[in-house]
Design a protein around this motif. Structure first.
Motif, short mmCIF file in Angstrom:
data_model
loop_
_atom_site.label_atom_id
_atom_site.label_comp_id
_atom_site.label_asym_id
_atom_site.label_seq_id
_atom_site.Cartn_x
_atom_site.Cartn_y
_atom_site.Cartn_z
N ASP A 34 0.93 -1.14 0.08
CA ASP A 34 0.04 -0.07 -0.15
C ASP A 34 0.83 1.26 0.07
O ASP A 34 0.56 2.25 -0.66
CB ASP A 34 -1.07 0.03 1.29
CG ASP A 34 -2.00 1.07 1.08
OD1 ASP A 34 -2.79 1.15 0.27
OD2 ASP A 34 -2.28 1.88 2.20
N TYR A 35 1.96 1.41 0.91
CA TYR A 35 2.92 2.42 0.81
C TYR A 35 3.47 2.81 -0.69
O TYR A 35 3.44 3.90 -1.24
CB TYR A 35 4.14 2.11 1.90
CG TYR A 35 5.15 3.10 1.82
CD1 TYR A 35 4.73 4.54 2.43
CD2 TYR A 35 6.29 2.94 0.87
CE1 TYR A 35 5.83 5.33 2.30
CE2 TYR A 35 7.02 3.85 0.84
CZ TYR A 35 6.96 5.14 1.68
OH TYR A 35 8.00 6.29 1.46
N ARG A 37 2.51 1.70 -3.45
CA ARG A 37 1.04 2.03 -4.43
C ARG A 37 1.02 3.88 -4.11
O ARG A 37 0.79 4.24 -5.24
CB ARG A 37 -0.18 1.30 -4.12
CG ARG A 37 -1.11 1.66 -4.91
CD ARG A 37 -2.69 1.59 -4.19
NE ARG A 37 -2.71 1.98 -3.04
CZ ARG A 37 -3.03 3.10 -2.49
NH1 ARG A 37 -3.42 4.46 -3.33
NH2 ARG A 37 -3.07 3.43 -1.16
N LYS A 38 1.02 4.17 -3.15
CA LYS A 38 0.97 5.55 -2.76
C LYS A 38 1.81 6.23 -3.30
O LYS A 38 1.64 7.52 -4.04
CB LYS A 38 0.50 5.86 -1.27
CG LYS A 38 -0.68 5.55 -0.82
CD LYS A 38 -0.79 5.64 0.84
CE LYS A 38 -2.05 4.98 1.35
NZ LYS A 38 -2.17 5.39 2.85
N GLU A 39 3.16 5.98 -3.21
CA GLU A 39 4.30 6.54 -3.80
C GLU A 39 4.09 6.66 -5.17
O GLU A 39 4.69 7.51 -5.66
CB GLU A 39 5.56 5.91 -3.15
CG GLU A 39 5.92 5.90 -1.79
CD GLU A 39 6.23 7.56 -1.37
OE1 GLU A 39 7.05 8.24 -2.00
OE2 GLU A 39 5.53 8.09 -0.41
N GLY A 42 -0.26 7.16 -6.22
CA GLY A 42 -1.17 7.77 -5.36
C GLY A 42 -2.39 7.28 -5.27
O GLY A 42 -2.52 6.09 -5.08
N ASN A 43 -3.67 7.96 -5.31
CA ASN A 43 -4.78 7.39 -5.04
C ASN A 43 -5.72 7.24 -6.49
O ASN A 43 -6.75 7.05 -6.62
CB ASN A 43 -5.57 8.05 -4.26
CG ASN A 43 -5.28 7.76 -2.67
OD1 ASN A 43 -4.89 6.58 -2.53
ND2 ASN A 43 -5.12 8.92 -1.90
N ASN A 44 -4.74 7.40 -7.64
CA ASN A 44 -5.42 7.10 -8.87
C ASN A 44 -5.76 5.71 -8.98
O ASN A 44 -5.27 5.05 -8.94
CB ASN A 44 -4.52 7.68 -9.92
CG ASN A 44 -4.05 9.10 -10.06
OD1 ASN A 44 -5.00 9.85 -9.48
ND2 ASN A 44 -2.80 9.59 -10.42
N VAL A 45 -7.01 5.83 -9.75
CA VAL A 45 -7.42 4.42 -10.24
C VAL A 45 -7.93 4.47 -11.59
O VAL A 45 -8.43 5.34 -12.09
CB VAL A 45 -8.92 4.05 -9.45
CG1 VAL A 45 -9.39 2.71 -9.71
CG2 VAL A 45 -8.67 3.97 -7.75
N THR A 46 -7.41 3.32 -12.35
CA THR A 46 -7.56 3.41 -13.69
C THR A 46 -8.35 1.90 -14.01
O THR A 46 -8.09 1.03 -13.34
CB THR A 46 -6.28 3.26 -14.46
OG1 THR A 46 -5.47 2.41 -14.19
CG2 THR A 46 -5.59 4.70 -13.96
#
Length: 122
Positions: A34-35, A37-39, A42-46
């Motif tokens: 999760d860390y 992914r954020k780096e 971010g919180n983008n979802v595609t």
């Protein structure tokens, strides 16, 4: 191992180990993933609109776990789509926004290659 993953790609061996972790090690893996992914994003979802085309359910491999495969000579519900049928399914999918295809079926490699040549202008 997870600390190393914060700075560099993990090895194949490390990945195989991590697939089987459990308990508190699993929570550490999830937190690390999760860390990262954020780096990275971010919180983008595609997503991508895709289409699975099962062009046949005929298969000669006979995997013990498969409930999908049929025998062309013995099963009344065995099918092989024609190139035209596959192209029609692909065209309808494109009209509905599909941008990715997964052609799934037994071992009919030449049929897949012919479809790619027609549809993708190879």
């Amino acid at each position: 191992m997870l600390d190393k993953a914060l700075d560099e790609p993990i090895s194949y061996e490390d990945a195989n180990y991590l697939i089987n972790v459990g308990g508190s090690d699993l929570f550490a893996l999830i937190a690390t993933a999760d860390y990262l992914r954020k780096e990275i994003v971010g919180n983008n979802v595609t997503f991508i609109n895709n289409c699975n085309i099962n062009f046949t359910n005929v298969c000669t491999v006979k995997c013990g776990f498969c409930a999908f495969a049929r025998d062309l000579g013995g099963d009344h519900d065995a099918y092989i789509l024609t190139d035209e049928e596959i192209l029609n399914k692909a065209s309808r999918a494109v009209e509905n926004g599909a941008r990715e295809f997964c052609l799934m079926g037994g071992f009919f490699l030449m049929q897949i290659l012919n479809i790619m040549k027609i549809y993708l202008n190879y």
